[in-house]
Design an enzyme around this catalytic site. Structure first.
Site, PDB file in Angstrom:
ATOM      1  N   SER A  71     -51.667   6.026  28.518  1.00  0.00           N
ATOM      2  CA  SER A  71     -51.728   5.405  27.196  1.00  0.00           C
ATOM      3  C   SER A  71     -52.934   5.921  26.408  1.00  0.00           C
ATOM      4  O   SER A  71     -52.862   6.078  25.188  1.00  0.00           O
ATOM      5  CB  SER A  71     -51.769   3.879  27.308  1.00  0.00           C
ATOM      6  OG  SER A  71     -52.889   3.458  28.058  1.00  0.00           O
ATOM      7  N   HIS A  74     -51.751   9.179  25.046  1.00  0.00           N
ATOM      8  CA  HIS A  74     -50.761   9.069  23.978  1.00  0.00           C
ATOM      9  C   HIS A  74     -51.326   8.427  22.714  1.00  0.00           C
ATOM     10  O   HIS A  74     -50.819   8.672  21.619  1.00  0.00           O
ATOM     11  CB  HIS A  74     -49.546   8.285  24.482  1.00  0.00           C
ATOM     12  CG  HIS A  74     -48.787   9.017  25.538  1.00  0.00           C
ATOM     13  ND1 HIS A  74     -48.102   8.373  26.555  1.00  0.00           N
ATOM     14  CD2 HIS A  74     -48.617  10.347  25.746  1.00  0.00           C
ATOM     15  CE1 HIS A  74     -47.544   9.287  27.328  1.00  0.00           C
ATOM     16  NE2 HIS A  74     -47.838  10.484  26.862  1.00  0.00           N
TER      17      HIS A  74
END
Length: 398
Positions: A71, A74
């Site tokens: 995460s 991203h």
């Protein structure tokens, strides 16, 4: 405690897409529950911060280890239009990092240690949930803290662990003392930083997926840290065959080391045909979708469910993605199969069970394949956008 510290900070522009309407829980200009629809042009900076002060029910933690999560990658990665890939709760600028462990430095008078049921004194080695559930909304009251209506997340919309110190509510901390006999020196902190991603996997395959019975066959799609952790958990839970589908050689080998029985490279062989061959036509009782590419991998899962002899298969969707799954309802109906979504790691005794499993020999530290300094965090987050040879890159504080 007075003083300054450095923090690896993600900055991005608040620029909602033209067709996006803010939801009831979004805060205009500050945070959103759909980051990929709002935040644009991400960049990483190392900024200076005051060392925070804990409140009555909080602790000041000195961070000892923190892993880079997908995460984090991203949130710092932009699509062709400049919008971040991560689709969930985000609020920038924010210090990244949520897979952590550390030592309690200072604590409020009402900050209690679950291990002793006494106030924190300082010096305790702990890890933490990254989901800061409120404990007062209906989902929290119903026992579903992963779906808190007032959820905050460290490293997403609140400053996280890629910094020397951070403040956390005592309610989300878990003692690492059960690991003391199994890990020496700083290894206890490295292991402690892997509790959070392992708990995400545990929540997915055991809590949300319903678990397995000894002898079941399982398939994990995606050999990232969550997928690899799921292999370890499922093998420990008694799976007779754990199959990992992962094209990256290094990650597939690590999955085999930690619990998988066989690896499939879906770029070199037909995924569905190979699963059916390996299971002698039976298929699988549980599938974990941890690739973030549901539109690509789900047709293969569906083929195995349709052609295999196993009824009541469960597909657990774990990776975060905006893409839609091409689901055929007839397959689910005829084969008595189901699809469930999994989010988070809080509640249900997940953290203490993962810590107990680690203390009992489920060593997850091989997942940490590279150790770096705080100053090296930004470049490694960027490198992970294209390089998948490393599994888990970890910052260890000196």
């Amino acid at each position: 405690m007075d003083g300054k510290m450095k923090g690896v900070t993600l900055v991005a522009d608040w620029d909602p897409k033209p067709d996006f309407d803010l939801g009831s829980k979004d805060i205009d200009g500050r945070q959103t529950y759909l980051g990929s629809q709002v935040y644009r042009n991400p960049r990483i900076e190392i900024r200076e911060y005051d060392i925070p002060t804990p409140g009555p029910e909080e602790v000041l933690l000195e961070v000892k280890a923190c892993g880079i999560c997908g995460s984090d990658v991203h949130m710092a990665q932009a699509d062709d239009d400049g919008y971040i890939y991560y689709p969930g709760l985000t609020g920038f600028p924010c210090v990244l990092g949520h897979e952590l462990s550390g030592v309690v430095v200072e604590a409020g008078k009402k900050a209690f240690d679950k291990q002793t049921n006494q106030p924190f004194k300082g010096g305790e080695r702990v890890t933490t949930e990254e989901m800061l559930w409120c404990a007062s909304c209906k989902p929290c009251g119903d026992g579903y803290p992963n779906h808190c209506e007032r959820l905050d997340e460290i490293g997403y919309n609140l400053n996280g662990a890629f910094a020397k110190y951070m403040v956390l509510p005592a309610r989300t901390l878990w003692s690492l003392e059960p690991l003391a006999d199994s890990y020496k020196g700083d290894d206890i902190f490295l292991a402690g930083s892997l509790v959070e991603p392992t708990s995400v996997a545990y929540n997915a395959v055991i809590e949300r997926g319903g678990g397995i019975r000894p002898g079941d066959r399982v398939v994990v799609l995606g050999g990232g840290p969550i997928g690899i952790a799921a292999c370890a958990i499922l093998k420990r839970a008694g799976a007779s065959m754990v199959i990992i589908s992962e094209p990256q050689k290094e990650r597939a080998q690590l999955a085999l080391k930690l619990g998988a029985d066989v690896a499939i490279n879906p770029l070199e062989e037909d995924f569905a045909d190979r699963v059916l061959e390996l299971t002698k036509g039976m298929g699988a009782d549980l599938f974990m979708e941890a690739t973030g590419l549901p539109e690509i991998v789900y047709p293969g899962i569906e083929k195995v469910i349709w052609e295999g002899k196993t009824l009541n298969s469960t597909v657990v969707v774990t990776a975060r993605a905006e893409a839609k799954m091409p689901v055929t309802g007839e397959v689910l109906q005829v084969r008595r199969a189901n699809i469930v979504g999994a989010q988070g790691h809080s509640g249900h005794g997940t953290f203490p069970r993962v810590i107990s499993s680690m203390a009992d020999g489920m060593d997850m530290t091989p997942m940490s394949t590279k150790k770096i300094s705080l100053e090296e965090v930004p470049q490694n987050i960027i490198e992970l956008q294209t390089n998948r040879e490393e599994c888990k890159i970890s910052w260890l504080s000196k």
